[in-house]
Design a protein around this motif. Structure first.
Motif, PDB file in Angstrom:
ATOM      1  N   ASN A   1      21.617  16.255 -13.902  1.00  0.00           N
ATOM      2  CA  ASN A   1      20.354  17.001 -13.983  1.00  0.00           C
ATOM      3  C   ASN A   1      19.360  16.691 -12.878  1.00  0.00           C
ATOM      4  O   ASN A   1      18.219  17.145 -12.917  1.00  0.00           O
ATOM      5  N   LYS A   2      19.790  15.944 -11.860  1.00  0.00           N
ATOM      6  CA  LYS A   2      18.856  15.656 -10.763  1.00  0.00           C
ATOM      7  C   LYS A   2      19.632  15.243  -9.522  1.00  0.00           C
ATOM      8  O   LYS A   2      20.823  14.934  -9.561  1.00  0.00           O
TER       9      LYS A   2
ATOM     10  N   LYS B   1      22.846  17.751  -8.881  1.00  0.00           N
ATOM     11  CA  LYS B   1      22.207  18.535  -9.933  1.00  0.00           C
ATOM     12  C   LYS B   1      23.012  19.818 -10.177  1.00  0.00           C
ATOM     13  O   LYS B   1      23.270  20.597  -9.271  1.00  0.00           O
ATOM     14  N   GLY B   2      23.420  20.029 -11.429  1.00  0.00           N
ATOM     15  CA  GLY B   2      24.202  21.210 -11.788  1.00  0.00           C
ATOM     16  C   GLY B   2      25.701  21.018 -11.646  1.00  0.00           C
ATOM     17  O   GLY B   2      26.471  21.910 -12.008  1.00  0.00           O
ATOM     18  N   PHE B   3      26.125  19.865 -11.131  1.00  0.00           N
ATOM     19  CA  PHE B   3      27.552  19.595 -10.924  1.00  0.00           C
ATOM     20  C   PHE B   3      28.047  18.533 -11.903  1.00  0.00           C
ATOM     21  O   PHE B   3      27.292  17.642 -12.313  1.00  0.00           O
ATOM     22  N   ASN B   4      29.327  18.633 -12.264  1.00  0.00           N
ATOM     23  CA  ASN B   4      29.967  17.604 -13.053  1.00  0.00           C
ATOM     24  C   ASN B   4      30.383  16.487 -12.093  1.00  0.00           C
ATOM     25  O   ASN B   4      31.314  16.649 -11.307  1.00  0.00           O
TER      26      ASN B   4
ATOM     27  N   ALA C   1      31.071  22.741 -10.520  1.00  0.00           N
ATOM     28  CA  ALA C   1      29.799  23.052 -11.179  1.00  0.00           C
ATOM     29  C   ALA C   1      30.011  23.573 -12.594  1.00  0.00           C
ATOM     30  O   ALA C   1      29.162  24.308 -13.120  1.00  0.00           O
ATOM     31  N   ALA C   2      31.136  23.226 -13.217  1.00  0.00           N
ATOM     32  CA  ALA C   2      31.428  23.618 -14.603  1.00  0.00           C
ATOM     33  C   ALA C   2      31.416  25.122 -14.789  1.00  0.00           C
ATOM     34  O   ALA C   2      30.990  25.632 -15.826  1.00  0.00           O
TER      35      ALA C   2
ATOM     36  N   GLN D   1      26.091  30.112  -9.243  1.00  0.00           N
ATOM     37  CA  GLN D   1      24.907  29.725  -8.469  1.00  0.00           C
ATOM     38  C   GLN D   1      24.404  28.376  -8.968  1.00  0.00           C
ATOM     39  O   GLN D   1      24.080  28.221 -10.146  1.00  0.00           O
ATOM     40  N   VAL D   2      24.342  27.406  -8.056  1.00  0.00           N
ATOM     41  CA  VAL D   2      23.844  26.070  -8.376  1.00  0.00           C
ATOM     42  C   VAL D   2      22.830  25.688  -7.309  1.00  0.00           C
ATOM     43  O   VAL D   2      22.948  26.075  -6.137  1.00  0.00           O
ATOM     44  N   GLU D   3      21.843  24.904  -7.712  1.00  0.00           N
ATOM     45  CA  GLU D   3      20.722  24.586  -6.811  1.00  0.00           C
ATOM     46  C   GLU D   3      21.183  24.013  -5.480  1.00  0.00           C
ATOM     47  O   GLU D   3      20.735  24.427  -4.421  1.00  0.00           O
TER      48      GLU D   3
END
Length: 586
Positions: free
Chosen positions: A16-17, A21-24, A506-507, A511-513
């Motif tokens: 979450n940071k 962030k946004g990735f497993n 990214a599970a 779109q991931v940050e």
């Protein structure tokens, strides 16, 4: 007794940071570590690592030929079942009954073809029929029959003798009787097998492998609302346990298979690209030997740098822009090239080969799918060098192509996916092999080529065909178009693979940050893997690594097929229960 509702939620932990962030992180970091260790191992001892990779490939050829053969036969059977069974085939890959596909049929098919095996068709459509014309199971079995006949008649066979020439001379001298069913290499008798096996390798078996993975992922993502990642396709078998380490292992296997599967495709494409540059420029540093031009390590590395820089730029722009437009350009240029061969190639001969080849392929397909030869025999060596190599390549390529197909196929039905995703590209490839490969065969059998195409390297044969058909100026112009087409196919394949790797990490999120930063990292990682393998042994080392990487994912595809069948069967039972309840209430 009512059936439990399907699992429609899978919570895959993502960071979450920060950078991840946004990735497993378990999947992403572990995959990067494994890829880095492979690169370090190869570069630390290039000579020995190349030898070890070669030994691993030989082991898989010897011990896994049966497994790969039956696994691909199983994929084909399951894929045909879910397409042809009415209640399965009409299942929509989406939760909205009125939902419309995101891409037009042309763009959808363009992306399927470009991401699938667009590079291979430019190389193998010219080369493979020619190679099989000279050596295939029919000619090998004919050779065995001749040797047995010569031995039984006490006729000595000199070492390195041309057995077929010796047989024909002995028959002419009435020393032995003529045998039935003798298929002599490089003759009309070998044409049937040449096309049958070319179609076998590039037809339904390849596209069923891709489509099976794609249908599984699209079904569980769009109809079940699970994340668009590999572990989701096993939800009916393992349930919520996929949220933990088991799911991470599955996704890591998909990332590693994708890396080495795309490395194989790019490696072949780079070799063809370098051969095309040599054909255009004549620069001697691009090839090892002008008489038998094979790309140098320097040429391959230079081509790799160009391709990966363009791929990264395209991947950063996303599926709807760079990938889509490059795929459309691929299709336009491909059909222009095909139109040239349709008009100026050996058209009548090619049409004959297309019809006869498809008929022979369909008749022999069931037997070819399940035939396994002893790997220690000449037939077995042929099977492992060709068929088993292809099955491993398609399996290693399947997580990337399957997920990409799922990503672009929302709101299609399973039957639509199957018909367009299997039948259409297979027929397109058959046409390519017939007209481009048929033109090369016609040039050789008519005596015009005089062995030039036969004796050329696999990645240079298309350019030799063009050179024999046209004047030097026109040949250069068409070769330049082929080089551009190769480049666009290389970029399309690589950028699609980069996007898929990011989605798995990214599970399943598109779109991931920090997605673009990770694309840059994976571009560098993929470039390093391919460069290291080129240094360790070129295409042979890349093939060896791909063969090993395909093994774990081949088993995962089997589980995905079982999972899909279980889900579809249970959905049918649920639907019948609902109908029964409604009728009872009335």
């Amino acid at each position: 007794m009512s059936i439990r509702p399907p699992l429609k939620e899978l919570n895959i932990k993502t960071h979450n940071k920060g950078f991840y962030k946004g990735f497993n992180r378990s999947v992403t970091v572990t995959s990067k570590i494994l890829v880095t260790l492979v690169v370090i191992w190869i570069l630390s001892d290039i000579e020995n690592s190349g030898a070890i990779l070669e030994a691993m490939k030989n082991w898989s050829f010897t011990n896994l030929n049966s497994y790969y053969t039956y696994a691909v036969a199983f994929y084909v059977l399951v894929c045909l079942a879910v397409i042809l069974i009415p209640s399965f085939g009409r299942t929509k890959l989406g939760s909205d009954p009125n939902g419309k596909p995101e891409f037009s049929n042309f763009s959808w098919f363009s992306m399927i073809f470009g991401a699938g095996i667009g590079i291979g068709v430019l190389t193998y459509s010219a080369a493979e029929p020619l190679w099989h014309l000279a050596n295939n199971p029919d000619t090998i079995m004919a050779k065995d029959m001749i040797i047995a006949s010569l031995n039984s008649n006490n006729i000595p066979i000199p070492q390195d003798a041309d057995v077929f020439a010796l047989y024909q001379s002995e028959v002419a001298a009435n020393a032995i009787p003529a045998l039935d069913g003798i298929v002599v290499p490089k003759t009309e008798a070998a044409l049937d097998a040449a096309y049958r096996y070319s179609f076998f390798h590039w037809g339904i078996s390849a596209w069923a492998t891709y489509s099976l993975v794609g249908i599984c992922l699209a079904f569980f993502c769009y109809a079940r609302n699970l994340p668009l990642t590999m572990r989701s396709a096993l939800a009916p078998l393992f349930g919520r346990s996929l949220e933990g380490p088991l799911g991470n292992i599955i996704d890591i296997s998909a990332v590693i298979a994708t890396i080495f599967g795309i490395a194989q495709t790019i490696g072949i494409g780079l070799s063809s690209f370098a051969s095309g540059l040599y054909s255009l420029t004549g620069m001697t540093w691009l090839v090892t030997d002008a008489a038998n031009p094979e790309p140098t390590v320097g040429a391959l590395l230079m081509s790799l740098l160009v391709v990966m820089c363009l791929s990264m730029a395209s991947a950063l722009s996303g599926v709807g822009r760079g990938v889509k437009w490059l795929s459309n350009i691929n299709m336009v240029l491909s059909f222009l090239l095909l139109a040239f061969f349709l008009i100026f190639g050996a058209s009548m001969f090619a049409l004959e080969m297309l019809g006869k080849g498809i008929l022979s392929y369909v008749i022999h397909l069931p037997a070819m799918l399940v035939t396994v030869w002893d790997p220690n025999t000449e037939l077995g060596v042929w099977q492992t060098s060709w068929s088993v190599f292809y099955w491993a390549w398609w399996i290693a390529f399947a997580p990337f192509v399957g997920m990409f197909l799922a990503r672009i196929s929302k709101n299609r039905t399973i039957r639509e996916f199957g018909l367009i995703g299997i039948v259409a590209p297979s027929l397109t490839l058959f046409i390519w092999f017939s007209f481009i490969g048929g033109t090369g065969i016609n040039l050789e059998m008519s005596g015009i080529a005089n062995g030039q195409i036969y004796n050329s390297g696999l990645t240079a044969q298309l350019f030799d065909i063009i050179g024999l058909m046209l004047s030097p100026a026109m040949a250069n112009a068409l070769s330049a178009m082929v080089v551009v087409l190769l480049l666009t196919y290389l970029v399309t394949s690589a950028d699609s693979a980069l996007l898929v790797i990011n989605m798995v990490n990214a599970a399943g999120k598109v779109q991931v940050e920090n997605g673009q930063k990770h694309i840059i990292v994976w571009t560098i990682a993929l470039t390093a893997v391919i460069a290291a393998l080129i240094l360790a042994g070129g295409l042979d080392a890349i093939t060896s690594a791909m063969m090993v990487a395909a093994i774990p994912f081949s088993f995962i595809i089997i589980l995905m097929a079982i999972s899909l069948l279980k889900a579809l069967i249970l959905d049918n039972r649920r639907a019948k229960e609902e109908i029964l309840e409604i009728n009872t209430e009335q």
